[in-house]
Design an enzyme around this catalytic site. Structure first.
Site, PDB file in Angstrom:
ATOM      1  N   LYS A 175       3.926  -3.484  -7.693  1.00  0.00           N
ATOM      2  CA  LYS A 175       3.205  -2.209  -7.729  1.00  0.00           C
ATOM      3  C   LYS A 175       3.080  -1.658  -9.158  1.00  0.00           C
ATOM      4  CE  LYS A 175       2.211  -1.905  -3.361  1.00  0.00           C
ATOM      5  NZ  LYS A 175       2.406  -3.302  -2.917  1.00  0.00           N
TER       6      LYS A 175
HETATM    7  C1  PLP Z   1      -1.222  -0.589   1.588  1.00  0.00           C
HETATM    8  C2  PLP Z   1       0.250  -0.835   1.638  1.00  0.00           C
HETATM    9  N1  PLP Z   1       1.009  -0.042   2.386  1.00  0.00           N
HETATM   10  C3  PLP Z   1       2.341  -0.204   2.456  1.00  0.00           C
HETATM   11  C4  PLP Z   1       2.970  -1.211   1.771  1.00  0.00           C
HETATM   12  C5  PLP Z   1       4.445  -1.385   1.895  1.00  0.00           C
HETATM   13  O1  PLP Z   1       5.111  -1.076   0.709  1.00  0.00           O
HETATM   14  P1  PLP Z   1       6.671  -1.394   0.561  1.00  0.00           P
HETATM   15  O2  PLP Z   1       6.805  -2.843   0.303  1.00  0.00           O
HETATM   16  O3  PLP Z   1       7.121  -0.544  -0.585  1.00  0.00           O
HETATM   17  O4  PLP Z   1       7.302  -0.983   1.839  1.00  0.00           O
HETATM   18  C6  PLP Z   1       2.214  -2.065   0.964  1.00  0.00           C
HETATM   19  C7  PLP Z   1       2.886  -3.147   0.225  1.00  0.00           C
HETATM   20  O5  PLP Z   1       2.355  -4.029  -0.333  1.00  0.00           O
HETATM   21  C8  PLP Z   1       0.823  -1.872   0.899  1.00  0.00           C
HETATM   22  O6  PLP Z   1       0.060  -2.687   0.145  1.00  0.00           O
END
Ligand code: PLP
Length: 416
Positions: free
Chosen positions: A185
């Site tokens: 990210k």
């Molecule tokens: C659009 C979206 N939502 C949620 C997530 C989940 O993030 P995390 O891995 O921090 O839980 C991601 C992860 O790639 C994502 O791309």
């Protein structure tokens, strides 16, 4: 083939400051949630300009906590997009509520706000927009619909830490907003997330639920009573009390140690990605088979991903063949995203328990329609055609130029 090295799809940019801060945390005698998490929360809150920021172990945790804190559960429906990472809809199902998909806009891949109202029923409780790649969704329209139908808005801002919509930073608009600090990210803590809200009661509830549902932060239980982090100072031993069957979703200080320094460099990182996006966009203007996404509007774009839609109907190769070719030339690529309703779980999730399933998948704990191709035409079109190219500050200009050359050559060679 081949450039001398492999250009990875993503690389984190960790510098000496992060390393020193992590070492300092390790030596401090306190490595889980504590003063550094608190500091990162404060600094993130100031960056977003919101009232509350709750450090978590993922964005997924933040989305799940939002639903739980808003008492969204069995029998409820939550409107979201099929062009997202599974986490967005998984958490709705974890609450035994039903994800209801709405098609996306071709130029941003965000939920098409004009199609939301058609999907609202008496069971709808919330809208969960995803700011795809950091281009904000049409929040005026979404908030207006939510207001008229008395719905909550939970924003998936996994890609959108820097984003602004009409002068307002994302993180200040919906009831809750969840950010991701996953390894790829815009800023990272390895794994991690932050949940923001401007509602005091919701913040208290979500914070409590993020750590088992108990009344005091666990880390404060072990601090000396005169610590500045303990309210009331020398108050003697305090018992905690359980108010909800909560979760174990807290961020810890080793993560926060990284995040504090990543946040300091967030603008510089974005400037680099912006420059690379301009280079890509300029170069692909001459290739009509490549459609690039919208970057302008009354918004600030976080440029988390660089996604192209390849008109494979005009080429001899399909998307996967093109991706393989790009990879053979030493470039990592990604797909954001294949439409969720086409995934086996959704294709088979409406099954009745006991009936056979291709992969023996469990039936969904919530009512789901029989998903078929044709239900969300834009999502399906892009699902088969999107390719994400490398975009991160550790890349060099020469890397971007090499990616451009390889992608252009492959598309030109694939013409019918
Ligand atoms: C659009 C979206 N939502 C949620 C997530 C989940 O993030 P995390 O891995 O921090 O839980 C991601 C992860 O790639 C994502 O791309």
């Amino acid at each position: 083939m081949c450039n001398k090295k492999f250009i990875q799809f993503h690389q984190s940019y960790i510098q000496q400051a992060e390393i020193k801060e992590v070492v300092d945390t390790l030596k401090s005698g306190w490595i889980t949630t504590g003063p550094k998490t608190k500091r990162f929360e404060e600094e993130f809150k100031n960056y977003i300009g919101c009232k509350h920021a709750i450090g978590l172990n993922s964005c997924t945790a933040g989305l799940h906590l939002s639903l739980a804190a808003l008492d969204i559960g069995e029998g409820d429906e939550v409107i979201t997009t099929p062009i997202t990472f599974p986490a967005t809809a998984n958490v709705i199902i974890h609450q035994r509520a039903t994800p209801v998909f709405v098609d996306v806009e071709m130029d941003t891949l965000n939920i098409d706000a004009n199609k939301i109202e058609d999907k609202i029923t008496s069971r709808t409780k919330a809208i969960m927009p995803v700011h795809f790649s950091g281009y904000p969704c049409d929040m005026d329209k979404i908030m207006n619909i939510a207001k008229r139908h008395n719905l909550f808005v939970i924003e998936d801002a996994a890609h959108a830490t820097e984003s602004e919509y009409r002068g307002k930073k994302i993180g200040n608009i919906g009831d809750f907003t969840s950010f991701s600090f996953y390894a790829t990210k815009n800023i990272t803590t390895g794994e991690g997330g932050m949940l923001t809200t401007n509602n005091d009661d919701l913040a208290d509830k979500a914070r409590m639920m993020s750590l088992h549902g108990i009344s005091r932060d666990a880390w404060k239980r072990y601090l000396p009573q005169n610590s500045p982090f303990v309210k009331g100072g020398q108050g003697g031993f305090q018992h905690w009390e359980l108010f909800y069957p909560g979760f174990k979703y807290n961020m810890f200080d080793i993560q926060a140690a990284i995040g504090i320094h990543q946040l300091k460099r967030i603008d510089g990182f974005l400037e680099k990605r912006k420059r690379y996006v301009s280079m890509y966009n300029e170069a692909f203007k001459s290739i009509p088979e490549i459609v690039t996404l919208k970057t302008k509007g009354r918004i600030k774009h976080a440029h988390h991903l660089y996604v192209i839609i390849v008109k494979t109907e005009e080429l001899k190769a399909d998307r996967d063949q093109l991706m393989n070719e790009i990879q053979k030339n030493g470039i990592g690529v990604g797909v954001h995203f294949r439409a969720l309703h086409l995934q086996p779980y959704y294709q088979e999730g409406s099954r009745v328990k006991g009936q056979g399933s291709r992969k023996n998948l469990p039936p969904a704990p919530c009512p789901l329609p029989q998903f078929k191709r044709g239900m969300f035409p834009v999502a399906e079109y892009v699902s088969d055609r999107v390719i994400s190219l490398p975009l991160y500050p550790k890349m060099r200009v020469s890397d971007v130029k090499y990616v451009i050359k390889v992608v252009k050559d492959i598309i030109i060679r694939s013409r019918k």
